[in-house]
Design an enzyme around this catalytic site. Structure first.
Site, PDB file in Angstrom:
ATOM      1  N   ARG A 104      -0.306  -1.473  -6.517  1.00  0.00           N
ATOM      2  CA  ARG A 104      -0.635  -1.913  -7.693  1.00  0.00           C
ATOM      3  C   ARG A 104      -0.135  -1.087  -8.828  1.00  0.00           C
ATOM      4  NH1 ARG A 104      -6.548  -4.275  -7.919  1.00  0.00           N
ATOM      5  NH2 ARG A 104      -6.160  -6.381  -7.678  1.00  0.00           N
ATOM      6  N   GLY A 124       0.813  -1.193  -0.066  1.00  0.00           N
ATOM      7  CA  GLY A 124       0.061   0.095  -0.170  1.00  0.00           C
ATOM      8  C   GLY A 124       1.013   1.209  -0.020  1.00  0.00           C
ATOM      9  N   ALA A 125       2.020   1.162  -0.844  1.00  0.00           N
ATOM     10  CA  ALA A 125       2.956   2.153  -0.713  1.00  0.00           C
ATOM     11  C   ALA A 125       2.695   3.483  -1.259  1.00  0.00           C
ATOM     12  CB  ALA A 125       4.317   1.536  -1.444  1.00  0.00           C
ATOM     13  N   LEU A 155      -2.036   5.690   4.535  1.00  0.00           N
ATOM     14  CA  LEU A 155      -1.361   5.711   5.594  1.00  0.00           C
ATOM     15  C   LEU A 155       0.292   5.685   5.334  1.00  0.00           C
ATOM     16  CD1 LEU A 155      -1.577   4.747   8.657  1.00  0.00           C
ATOM     17  CD2 LEU A 155      -1.128   2.463   7.993  1.00  0.00           C
ATOM     18  N   HIS A 212      -1.732   2.961  17.448  1.00  0.00           N
ATOM     19  CA  HIS A 212      -0.813   3.701  17.405  1.00  0.00           C
ATOM     20  C   HIS A 212      -0.648   4.666  18.732  1.00  0.00           C
ATOM     21  CE1 HIS A 212      -4.061   6.202  15.852  1.00  0.00           C
ATOM     22  NE2 HIS A 212      -3.563   7.431  16.562  1.00  0.00           N
ATOM     23  N   HIS A 252      -8.444   1.902  21.009  1.00  0.00           N
ATOM     24  CA  HIS A 252      -7.578   3.142  21.745  1.00  0.00           C
ATOM     25  C   HIS A 252      -7.812   3.298  23.101  1.00  0.00           C
ATOM     26  CE1 HIS A 252      -6.219   3.619  17.785  1.00  0.00           C
ATOM     27  NE2 HIS A 252      -7.104   4.578  17.415  1.00  0.00           N
TER      28      HIS A 252
END
Lengths: 483, 483
Positions: free
Chosen positions: A49, A15-16, A20, A184, A246
């Site tokens: 992709r 998902g480069a 995110l 996170h 969270h």
């Protein structure tokens, strides 16, 4: 905590080109490199992709860093980029594509004489996630000549059964010791410091129980709305988006027993223990809210149902307040209040530990026992990170009157700016320290707790944007910090 | 605390031209008037041997205020002076003189239609004190149509027998409820606040015992020398001048049990109780020091024996450090360290409550139990009045390391400047509140404690001016606050 060191490795981002990667992963990895934390021992391989090549990806990467607001020093950026950054298109993502990916990884490793240590950071939408894990596993990328680590981003399922399904899938190919589930919040300095605060200060630990504590309030307030993520939010809501992960993580760190050591398994054992000790949540102790139009910082904002992409009769909660109890010797009878909402007056993450009233006031011996304002410890996780201990002080002059003042500590006054949570977490992944990552049984124990709530019809109350939620929730929260 | 009001009264100052009147009594009474605290209901009658009249005294009074550094607003000063200030010469102080004084007081009361409320503030040297009390008593000035209060300044004797003698003398003419013995430390806001801090904050009171506290350190450091008072100091020394009264008063307020109410008798009962529970002080736990020449703030200062008027082989101590124990359920085994000295690096009055180490550090599980710096509460009574709670915080970044930081509260940031102790105390005298005054049995219990020490030969160590005393005392004090 184990003393860990940086070893040469490839950091593979699935998902480069996604959101995110753009907002968090890339800036964190670049900043770690720029600070010298990675000692030049890493290669980054972006996987997505899109039909890009190394050169195009390096140009895109610069844009990503810029849009994340990071200052780019060309003297650092250019060599980093050239030596470290590569791209690989996964195309349709069928098994052949994963074999090609494996070949590409190996070739980078050979070229650079690397020992085969690999991180796979899966930053793709939930719907694509299983396919990516399977693809890696089937192509043999779950094993390597060195170590292999899998970084998993939330959501970890959308209920108990889907969470179990996900865990099973991941466990089919990876050992739990290879898996780094990111919440996170756990990477925030202030959240980590909760553990130091509790376990390095005899003073406070002695007071940390039902004997001395009246209630615990945990608030994660956002002033933002859904920021265009209508699809995601309509399927999620505040309970799944914030409370199950969270807020519950913060709760476990406040409530857990003292672990036998400050290391991943010991710590996570205690977190799971306390999660399992939480009593089933009663419907009457849950309040759902949805924001209607209102004002934030003097600016009009629309209601949730008027947001673009949201159903005009949506029943999705943008606010949750709930009360729960931890049924163990330390906490029995102490209410824990959790609260989160969108479009609240401001961004604020805060824990309030309210202590019992003094049993008697010698200053007003025959008044109600709470003639004195009780002591409270306010732990602000963001913003204005710090600690405030509310206590009574004599006002100046006569006659004797009391006033509530605060013992204060602010991180910024001592440490300056705090690092981003992702920097902390990705560095831990690279070092192989799982302490701040969520174990599979934590995820499941947390869903176990909230799963019954998901099945229940909970009335939805309106609240105006820019307020602290439906008034029905007010009695849960005795103290409201407005700073 | 009783709600008290200001009633019309005459405030008679014996020693009206002396040092204490000049530095403290006059400025306090004027400032209280100027602030409207006395609501114009008081007359001041200065009494001394000097041959002055009202007019001359009013001129002198202005000089006294000026030399005390008080800003004089003529619009307030002149009418105050004219309407309020009178002088009476006591001449030789024989019985006839006291009868004349009585007549003068009555005439002022008649002229002003006053109900006969009277304060006698005896601010004369110890040698003259008995004569003044007898004079008042024999002239019938111990009684009046209204109330009569006697204000007594230190020293309250120079050992147990002289203290008893003084108390007996005073009690011959006055009831204890009429007597206000001033230890000006008790008038400090910060010292009063010790009681509020302890008894209005459930948080701290729970920790206030041997179970949680490792040691208590009380320091009253002066950077001044003897400031010309050689005669007084050669007969006194630090134990009598500071420890028996001020430091011991602070000790009682730290160590006392919770009184049944915040009122004079209840409070003083507890103070006496704790004084009587202090174990006899062992000679080996006392260190005496005398300063030799040195530097303070870069400026050379002479040693004690070089001070003008001091014997060149004086054995008088200008520094005392001692360790004592309170033998009760709350404190058994907790050392209390008292320290005071002249010509120390700076002026500082401070209490350090050091808590036990954490029993174990999960951060370094196999290191010594005090691998972590213990929590400590630092109460600074002057200057920079405030509270500091030392605690452990995670340092920013990785690997996890701890750092000691402070939760802070500073009076000045909330309240601005603090009033002078004498203002507080004289107003209490006028209101009839004995809470902050020392009862006869407190004085005696305190001397009882130190009397055996007075009879012992304690080796005198040198220390250079500008240091924290003889190095032999260092091991008593684990923490040294330098701010």
């Amino acid at each position: 905590m184990a003393v860990s060191k940086i070893e040469p490795h490839i950091y593979v981002i699935f998902g480069a080109t996604g959101n995110l990667a753009r907002r968090k992963l890339f800036p964190a990895l670049y900043h770690l490199s720029a600070k010298g934390e990675l000692k030049g021992k890493n290669k980054i391989l972006g996987v997505a992709r899109g039909d890009l090549d190394d050169h195009k990806y390096r140009i895109l990467a610069r844009d990503m860093l810029k849009s994340a607001g990071l200052p780019i020093d060309n003297k650092i950026y250019s060599p980093w980029c050239e030596s470290c950054l590569n791209y690989h298109s996964i195309d349709k993502g069928d098994s052949k594509d994963y074999e090609k990916l494996a070949a590409r990884i190996e070739s980078i490793e050979q070229e650079n004489d690397m020992p085969g240590n690999r991180v796979f950071n899966i930053a793709v939408p939930p719907s694509v996630f299983p396919k990516a894990v399977m693809g890696l596993g089937e192509a043999g990328l779950n094993k390597s000549p060195g170590w292999t680590r899998l970084v998993v981003e939330k959501p970890f399922g959308s209920d108990l059964s889907s969470a179990k399904e996900l865990n099973n899938l991941v466990h089919k190919y990876f050992e739990e010791s290879q898996i780094y589930r990111i919440d996170h919040f756990l990477g925030k300095e202030t959240v980590q410091n909760l553990l130091v605060f509790r376990f390095a200060n005899a003073f406070f630990e002695h007071l940390w129980s039902r004997e001395h504590i009246e209630s615990v309030e945990i608030t994660v307030a956002e002033n933002l709305g859904i920021e265009g993520r209508s699809n995601y939010y309509e399927q999620t809501g505040a309970l799944r988006d914030m409370v199950q992960n969270h807020l519950t993580q913060i709760l476990t760190m406040v409530a857990m027993e003292i672990p036998i050591a400050f290391e991943a398994e010991a710590l996570r054992n205690e977190k799971v223990k306390v999660l399992r000790q939480i009593a089933p949540i009663l419907t009457k102790n849950i309040i759902y809210g949805q924001y209607i139009k209102g004002k934030i910082d003097g600016k009009e904002v629309v209601g949730y149902r008027e947001e673009s992409g949201i159903s005009t009769n949506s029943k999705i909660e943008t606010f949750v307040a709930l009360k729960l109890e931890v049924n163990n010797w330390r906490w029995k009878g102490v209410p824990f209040y959790l609260r989160t909402g969108k479009r609240m007056p401001k961004r604020l993450t805060q824990i309030i530990i309210k202590f019992h009233c003094a049993p008697i006031s010698i200053f007003k011996p025959f008044e109600s026992t709470c003639a004195l304002e009780p002591n409270a410890l306010i732990i602000t996780l963001q913003p204005y990170e710090g600690f405030d201990m509310k206590f009574q002080v004599k006002s100046i002059g006569q006659p004797l009157t009391l006033t509530t003042q605060q013992l204060r500590f602010r991180y910024s006054e001592t440490f300056g700016a705090l690092p981003d949570a992702y920097e902390t977490l990705l560095l831990d992944v690279i070092k192989g320290d799982q302490t701040l990552f969520v174990r599979y049984d934590e995820v499941e124990a947390s869903w176990q707790l909230y799963n019954p709530v998901l099945g229940k019809k909970i009335p939805l109350k309106n609240y105006s944007a820019g307020t602290w939620g439906p008034t029905e929730a007010d009695h849960f929260f005795s103290l409201e910090e407005k700073r």
